[in-house]
Design a protein around this motif. Structure first.
Motif, PDB file in Angstrom:
ATOM      1  N   LEU A 119       0.880  -1.168   0.000  1.00 27.84           N
ATOM      2  CA  LEU A 119       0.000   0.000   0.000  1.00 27.84           C
ATOM      3  C   LEU A 119       0.912   1.209   0.000  1.00 27.84           C
ATOM      4  CD1 LEU A 119      -2.634  -0.984   2.721  1.00 27.84           C
ATOM      5  CD2 LEU A 119      -2.819  -1.242   0.237  1.00 27.84           C
ATOM      6  N   ARG A 120       0.713   2.107  -0.954  1.00 28.30           N
ATOM      7  CA  ARG A 120       1.555   3.297  -1.089  1.00 28.30           C
ATOM      8  C   ARG A 120       0.700   4.540  -0.905  1.00 28.30           C
ATOM      9  NH1 ARG A 120       6.395   2.319  -3.411  1.00 28.30           N
ATOM     10  NH2 ARG A 120       6.658   4.504  -3.827  1.00 28.30           N
ATOM     11  N   ARG A 121       1.271   5.524  -0.250  1.00 17.42           N
ATOM     12  CA  ARG A 121       0.574   6.791  -0.083  1.00 17.42           C
ATOM     13  C   ARG A 121       0.539   7.560  -1.404  1.00 17.42           C
ATOM     14  NH1 ARG A 121       2.410   9.082   4.796  1.00 17.42           N
ATOM     15  NH2 ARG A 121       0.758   7.923   5.750  1.00 17.42           N
ATOM     16  N   THR A 122       1.604   7.495  -2.166  1.00 11.64           N
ATOM     17  CA  THR A 122       1.646   8.170  -3.464  1.00 11.64           C
ATOM     18  C   THR A 122       2.252   7.225  -4.484  1.00 11.64           C
ATOM     19  OG1 THR A 122       3.840   9.052  -3.005  1.00 11.64           O
ATOM     20  CG2 THR A 122       1.980  10.473  -2.464  1.00 11.64           C
ATOM     21  N   PRO A 123       1.998   7.425  -5.777  1.00  9.11           N
ATOM     22  CA  PRO A 123       2.623   6.559  -6.783  1.00  9.11           C
ATOM     23  C   PRO A 123       4.135   6.653  -6.707  1.00  9.11           C
ATOM     24  CG  PRO A 123       0.896   7.909  -7.759  1.00  9.11           C
ATOM     25  CD  PRO A 123       1.104   8.411  -6.351  1.00  9.11           C
ATOM     26  N   PRO A 124       4.864   5.576  -7.047  1.00 12.47           N
ATOM     27  CA  PRO A 124       6.321   5.611  -6.987  1.00 12.47           C
ATOM     28  C   PRO A 124       6.888   6.624  -7.969  1.00 12.47           C
ATOM     29  CG  PRO A 124       5.566   3.617  -8.070  1.00 12.47           C
ATOM     30  CD  PRO A 124       4.342   4.312  -7.541  1.00 12.47           C
TER      31      PRO A 124
END
Length: 130
Positions: A119-124
């Motif tokens: 789960l990522r807060r923002t795209p890589p």
């Protein structure tokens, strides 16, 4: 005209029906196709995921090096804490990582069959190091 019009991420597992329920709830997706050995779902944004029966499937061992990361999924979320509660409530489990303590930009998990996802807060924005 594109040569490939669509793609589907396929995860092998022993019980595709059960794993499909996990991802249907997590992604608020709908089932689009099901056979005795495969279930395919589609999220509201068009993301497609299929779960294929493989009675000999073994989960990856990530982050340990043996039988390590075969593939993983990344999902962008606004609220990591709320998303984590949902993942755990659906039967997923947090994975140990080498992240520093404090607010994290991403967190690793395993689905009920052992496949890893983040789960990522923002795209890589940069290539993964290591």
């Amino acid at each position: 005209m594109a040569l490939v019009n669509a793609g589907v991420v396929v995860l092998d597992c022993a019980e595709p029906e059960k794993l499909a329920m996990f991802y249907k709830e997590l992604l608020e997706a709908e089932e689009t196709d099901a056979t005795a050995n495969r279930v395919e779902i589609k999220g509201a944004d068009g993301f497609r995921l299929a779960l294929r029966r493989d009675m000999n499937a073994t989960p990856p061992s990530w982050p340990r090096p043996e039988n390590s990361l075969q593939a993983h999924l990344e999902f962008v979320v606004d609220d990591l804490d709320a998303a984590e509660r949902r993942v755990v409530g659906l039967g997923g489990r947090p994975m140990e990582t080498n992240h520093a303590p404090g607010p994290l930009e991403e967190r690793g998990y395993a689905d009920p069959a052992g496949h890893s996802f983040v789960l990522r807060r923002t795209p890589p924005t940069a290539p993964k190091q290591g």
